[in-house]
Design an enzyme around this catalytic site. Structure first.
Site, PDB file in Angstrom:
ATOM      1  N   SER A 159     -29.486  10.698 -14.489  1.00  0.00           N
ATOM      2  CA  SER A 159     -29.615  10.862 -12.765  1.00  0.00           C
ATOM      3  C   SER A 159     -28.514  10.831 -12.267  1.00  0.00           C
ATOM      4  O   SER A 159     -27.351  10.763 -13.462  1.00  0.00           O
ATOM      5  CB  SER A 159     -30.011   9.352 -11.686  1.00  0.00           C
ATOM      6  OG  SER A 159     -29.179   9.909 -10.511  1.00  0.00           O
ATOM      7  N   TYR A 173     -28.592   0.659 -11.826  1.00  0.00           N
ATOM      8  CA  TYR A 173     -29.632   1.300 -11.798  1.00  0.00           C
ATOM      9  C   TYR A 173     -28.250   2.290 -12.849  1.00  0.00           C
ATOM     10  O   TYR A 173     -29.163   3.159 -13.061  1.00  0.00           O
ATOM     11  CB  TYR A 173     -30.319   2.170 -10.208  1.00  0.00           C
ATOM     12  CG  TYR A 173     -30.876   3.647 -10.635  1.00  0.00           C
ATOM     13  CD1 TYR A 173     -31.744   3.254 -10.860  1.00  0.00           C
ATOM     14  CD2 TYR A 173     -29.828   4.788 -10.443  1.00  0.00           C
ATOM     15  CE1 TYR A 173     -32.735   5.086 -10.910  1.00  0.00           C
ATOM     16  CE2 TYR A 173     -30.643   5.650 -10.356  1.00  0.00           C
ATOM     17  CZ  TYR A 173     -31.486   5.450 -10.190  1.00  0.00           C
ATOM     18  OH  TYR A 173     -32.399   6.585 -10.931  1.00  0.00           O
TER      19      TYR A 173
END
Length: 261
Positions: A159, A173
Site C-alpha cells: 500500500s 496497517y
C-alpha cells in the site's frame, strides 16, 4: 464474488490440464473481486479464499468448489487452508502458477477514525500482522513445491500507506504493509533461484465500496486527478503473474496515479 456468466463459457472451452491456476486471498470485494474477473476472463482457474462462504447469488459456476473459507488471523486455520489448497491443486499436477496475497485488515476507531500507535491495542497489532504480514509468507512457503513445479509467481499487495503516514490507514496497517514490502524483496532473493518470481503492487486511492469518508479530498494530491479503479490494479497483478513480466523480480509497482511522487 460475482462475475459475468459468459466467463464460465471461456473456462469450459479450456481443459483442466491446459489451464493455469491462481490462488487469491481476500477475493470477496474491491481489488480481489476485480482480480478474480481478470484472471477468469483469461481462462485461469481461480481458487478464492476469504473468511466468508462463497455467496449463493454469485453467477460464477466454478466458485463454490474452488472457494476455501479461512481465517488468516489464525495460524492453525491458515495451515489447514494450505492443506486444502494442496489437495485442490492435485487435479492439475500439483502446480500453482500464481499466488496473490491480497487479504488485509485495518482496524478503526468507533465511527471509522484512524488508530495511531498510542491507541492501537496489543491484540489489534498482533491480528493485523498475522493477516497482513505472516499469512503471505506462510502461504508462499506452504505452497512452495507447487509454485516451483509451475515456475510460478507471487504477488503481495502492499500500500502507499507503507511508505508514508496516511490520513485514514492506521498505524498497524501501515507498518504491516511496510514490512510486507521488505518481505517481498527478501522472498524475491530466496524464491528466485527456484524459478519463482516475487513482486508487490502498492495501490494508492482506489475507488471501492470501503473508501473512508474524506477520500475525495486526496484527489487534489494525485497528478492524474482521479481515484484508481479496481480493474486497473487487477491488470497490473495479471501482468506480474504472466510472461510479460518474466524478468521482473523483487519489484514494488506503484499504482496510484503518481501520488507517490
Amino acid at each position: 464474488m460475482g462475475q459475468d456468466p459468459s466467463i464460465s463459457v471461456s473456462m469450459t472451452q479450456t481443459s483442466d490440464t491446459e489451464r493455469k491456476t491462481l490462488i487469491l486471498t481476500g477475493a470477496s470485494r474491491g481489488i480481489g473481486h476485480a482480480t478474480v474477473k481478470r484472471f477468469s476472463t483469461a481462462g485461469w482457474r481461480v481458487i478464492t479464499c476469504s473468511r466468508q462462504p462463497f455467496p449463493e447469488d454469485c453467477p460464477w459456476d466454478a466458485g463454490p468448489e474452488d472457494h476455501i473459507v479461512v481465517d488468516l488471523a489464525s495460524s492453525t486455520d491458515t495451515h489447514a487452508a494450505i492443506a486444502a489448497m494442496k489437495d485442490k491443486l492435485k487435479a492439475q499436477g500439483s502446480k500453482l502458477h500464481a499466488l496473490v496475497n491480497n487479504a488485509a485488515i485495518s482496524p478503526k476507531k468507533p465511527g471509522g477514525g484512524r488508530l495511531n500507535t498510542l491507541e492501537t491495542s496489543e491484540d489489534d497489532w498482533k491480528t493485523v500482522f498475522q493477516i497482513n504480514f505472516f499469512a503471505p509468507i506462510m502461504l508462499a512457503r506452504g505452497l512452495m513445491d507447487e509454485l516451483v513445479a509451475a515456475k510460478g509467481a507471487v504477488v503481495n499487495v502492499t500500500s502507499i500507506a507503507g511508505s508514508r503516514m496516511h490520513p485514514f490507514a492506521g498505524a498497524a496497517y501501515s507498518t504491516s504493509k511496510a514490512a510486507l514490502a521488505a518481505l517481498t524483496r527478501e522472498m524475491a532473493g530466496d524464491f528466485g533461484p527456484h524459478g519463482v518470481r516475487v513482486n508487490a503492487i502498492s495501490p494508492g486511492e482506489i475507488e471501492t465500496s470501503i473508501l473512508s469518508p474524506g477520500t475525495e479530498k486526496l484527489v487534489a494530491q494525485i497528478p492524474q486527478r482521479r481515484l484508481g479503479q479496481p480493474e486497473e490494479v487487477a491488470r497490473a497483478i495479471y501482468f506480474l503473474c504472466t510472461d510479460g513480466s518474466s524478468y521482473v523480480n523483487g519489484a514494488e509497482l506503484h499504482i496510484n496515479g503518481g501520488q507517490h511522487v
